[in-house]
Design a protein around this motif. Structure first.
Motif, PDB file in Angstrom:
ATOM      1  N   CYS A   1      -0.666  -6.561   3.430  1.00 25.88           N
ATOM      2  CA  CYS A   1       0.520  -7.409   3.509  1.00 25.88           C
ATOM      3  C   CYS A   1       0.721  -7.935   4.928  1.00 25.88           C
ATOM      4  O   CYS A   1       0.684  -7.183   5.891  1.00 25.88           O
TER       5      CYS A   1
ATOM      6  N   CYS B   1       4.725  -6.567   6.014  1.00 24.48           N
ATOM      7  CA  CYS B   1       5.016  -5.181   6.392  1.00 24.48           C
ATOM      8  C   CYS B   1       3.787  -4.455   6.920  1.00 24.48           C
ATOM      9  O   CYS B   1       3.884  -3.350   7.447  1.00 24.48           O
TER      10      CYS B   1
ATOM     11  N   CYS C   1       3.136  -7.969  -2.371  1.00 21.55           N
ATOM     12  CA  CYS C   1       3.048  -6.629  -1.811  1.00 21.55           C
ATOM     13  C   CYS C   1       4.014  -5.717  -2.581  1.00 21.55           C
ATOM     14  O   CYS C   1       5.206  -6.005  -2.647  1.00 21.55           O
TER      15      CYS C   1
ATOM     16  N   HIS D   1       5.131  -2.950  -1.762  1.00 20.12           N
ATOM     17  CA  HIS D   1       6.001  -2.182  -0.868  1.00 20.12           C
ATOM     18  C   HIS D   1       7.222  -2.996  -0.453  1.00 20.12           C
ATOM     19  O   HIS D   1       8.350  -2.554  -0.598  1.00 20.12           O
ATOM     20  N   CYS D   2       6.989  -4.231   0.069  1.00 25.55           N
ATOM     21  CA  CYS D   2       8.121  -5.026   0.573  1.00 25.55           C
ATOM     22  C   CYS D   2       8.336  -6.290  -0.267  1.00 25.55           C
ATOM     23  O   CYS D   2       9.277  -7.036  -0.032  1.00 25.55           O
TER      24      CYS D   2
HETATM   25 ZN   LIG Z   1       4.612  -5.702   2.410  1.00 27.44          ZN
END
Ligand SMILES: [Zn+2]
Lengths: 383, 125
Positions: free
Chosen positions: B25, B28, B39, B41-42
């Motif tokens: 990503c 992040c 992504c 995660h973010c």
């Molecule tokens: Zn990310």
């Protein structure tokens, strides 16, 4: 589900059909026989059903297939497919639909003929693209890797896993409806054919036919039926992944969260629960869910199940019908956790009926430890 | 053949060329696997591709038991890569029972089920 829905719905009928081998019947035949049995139990007819909650293993539109087969035209339908947890999950959507007046009689139903049809898991699911090339055996390899990691981190042993299977069998030996009732020792489990290390064939659930059904109504009319009502005090879900390769921590399931919220909604704690019905597709499941639902601390599940502590006469009654390991496992077992919990509360369990059960927990697992759904059921005394 | 455009195509095309690319990503900085357009995660949608170092450790493992006449037992495991992502694979070059949790492994591009795939071998000591 929040506590606003606590006790708003009740189970007034349960039924099952085709346990073991349902020769000559299709999955939908078994589904329909289960529906009739549950409606008969409640003193209702198929024409009373206006809410249908159903999924099956073999189609992409099974709820529509079921409605068509049953000859009903439901005004509310939920076919959400989260694997074996689906049927515990339907307790939430059925309660919501009943409470909102979107239906008056909810039928939750499932059926399978996987044993006589093919002898193995039947599924419309496609193998995950980033796992399929490595040929994991679905779903055993996933649970085997969770068990291996639990053993590595917490010192859980194959003997602990075996004790789960032995306890399930000892409950099943009292249950005339159970498919496997022969004697089973720890040594039998350890010495059985290894299928996916560290799991032997006796660490794995049965492959049977069978179906189950549940009839629910709004609580205010629940006393008008043939059997004592069983109220849904709390139900909650949490989903963490679909493919086992995406599971963040192989030793912790989303049952931590579903359990916490189900207990909060019901206003009770694990210490209050008198009978625990868990989806035991594999022996490691029972250990994971006892930990994650708060019956013991993380990592202590092995010791918790040791030496008959979850068997008849032990510290905590777990899987009192014999579970998916010894009673019945027709592809998806989730509905039977609810049926056994309800029957223990009603006082008409098919096997060992425990005394004075007012509070029981049913926990469904779907996919490969992917979807976790917890429900807390209670008698009239718990309202 | 048209240029690879989707994340799965980019990953598979690299594999076919003997290269292991991992999505990373841009927002992040975290890696993820499997490849996708965002992504996890973010939830940023700006993804870059980095060549994997190939270093990893077995996170958990099993032996799939199979009759000898159908090819015999084989390993299925989860490997955690140095980049922080895990993937399902198998460790080759040793018997499946000898694949153990925490063992260091090195990735290579081999073949599984007739297509290029990320496989692992025990790391050189
Ligand atoms: Zn990310």
């Amino acid at each position: 589900m929040t506590d606003r829905l606590r006790g708003k719905s009740a189970i007034v009928g349960t039924g099952h059909a085709g346990f073991g081998e349902a020769h000559g019947l299709t999955a939908y035949d078994v589904m329909a026989q289960s529906a009739l049995a549950a409606l008969d139990d409640a003193g209702l007819r198929l024409s009373d059903v206006d809410g249908l909650f159903c999924t099956m293993m073999e189609d992409s539109m099974p709820a529509l297939m079921a409605a068509e087969y049953l000859g009903i035209q439901p005004r509310f339908i939920d076919g959400t497919m989260t694997g074996g947890s689906s049927f515990v999950n339907y307790l939430t959507s059925a309660t919501m639909a009943l409470d909102a007046g979107l239906c008056d009689v909810a039928l939750i139903v499932y059926g399978s003929n996987q044993r006589t049809a093919s002898g193995k898991l039947v599924t419309a699911s496609r193998p995950p693209a980033y796992e399929a090339p490595y040929n994991p055996r679905y779903p055993i390899s996933a649970y085997a890797m969770a068990a291996a990691r639990h053993m590595h981190e917490y010192g859980t042993t194959r003997e602990h896993l075996a004790d789960v299977a032995v306890a399930a069998r000892s409950w099943a030996q009292h249950n005339p409806e159970a498919f496997e009732r022969g004697p089973l020792t720890r040594e039998d489990v350890l010495g059985a054919r290894m299928v996916g290390d560290p799991l032997t064939v006796r660490d794995c659930c049965l492959v049977t036919d069978g179906g189950g059904a549940i009839v629910m109504v709004r609580a205010e009319r629940a006393k008008d039926f043939l059997k004592p009502p069983v109220y849904v005090l709390g139900s909650a879900a949490e989903s963490s992944h679909r493919q086992i390769s995406q599971m963040k921590d192989f030793t912790v399931t989303a049952a931590c969260e579903s359990g916490k919220r189900a207990f909060a909604a019901a206003g009770v704690s694990p210490a209050d629960i008198q009978a625990v019905e868990l989806y035991d597709a594999f022996t490691i499941n029972t250990i994971l869910f006892l930990e994650d639902l708060g019956f013991c601390a993380k990592g202590e599940g092995g010791a918790f199940v040791e030496g008959g502590r979850i068997a008849p006469g032990g510290a905590l009654p777990v899987n009192t019908n014999g579970g998916g390991l010894s009673c019945v496992h027709p592809g998806m077992y989730g509905i039977f956790t609810v049926i056994e919990a309800a029957r223990q509360i009603r006082g008409d369990a098919p096997g060992l009926q425990l005394d004075g059960i007012d509070l029981a927990l049913a926990h469904g697992n779907g996919g490969v430890l992917s979807s976790q759904v917890t429900a807390i059921l209670g008698s009239q005394n718990t309202l | 053949m048209p240029d690879a455009t989707g994340p799965d195509q980019i990953f598979q095309r690299a594999l076919a060329n003997g290269e292991i690319l991992l999505p990373k990503c841009k927002d992040c900085g975290a890696y993820h696997f499997f490849p996708r357009v965002l992504c996890p995660h973010c939830h940023g949608a700006a993804i870059s591709w980095k060549r994997a170092t190939g270093a990893g450790w077995v996170h958990t493992t099993t032996v799939v038991r199979r009759k000898p006449e159908r090819g015999g037992d084989y390993n299925v495991c989860m490997v955690e890569l140095e980049e922080g992502v895990r993937m399902m694979s198998r460790v080759e070059g040793i018997s499946p029972e000898n694949v153990v949790i925490d063992m260091a492994v090195t990735a290579f591009v081999g073949e599984a089920e007739g297509t290029p795939a990320v496989l692992f071998k025990p790391a050189e000591a």
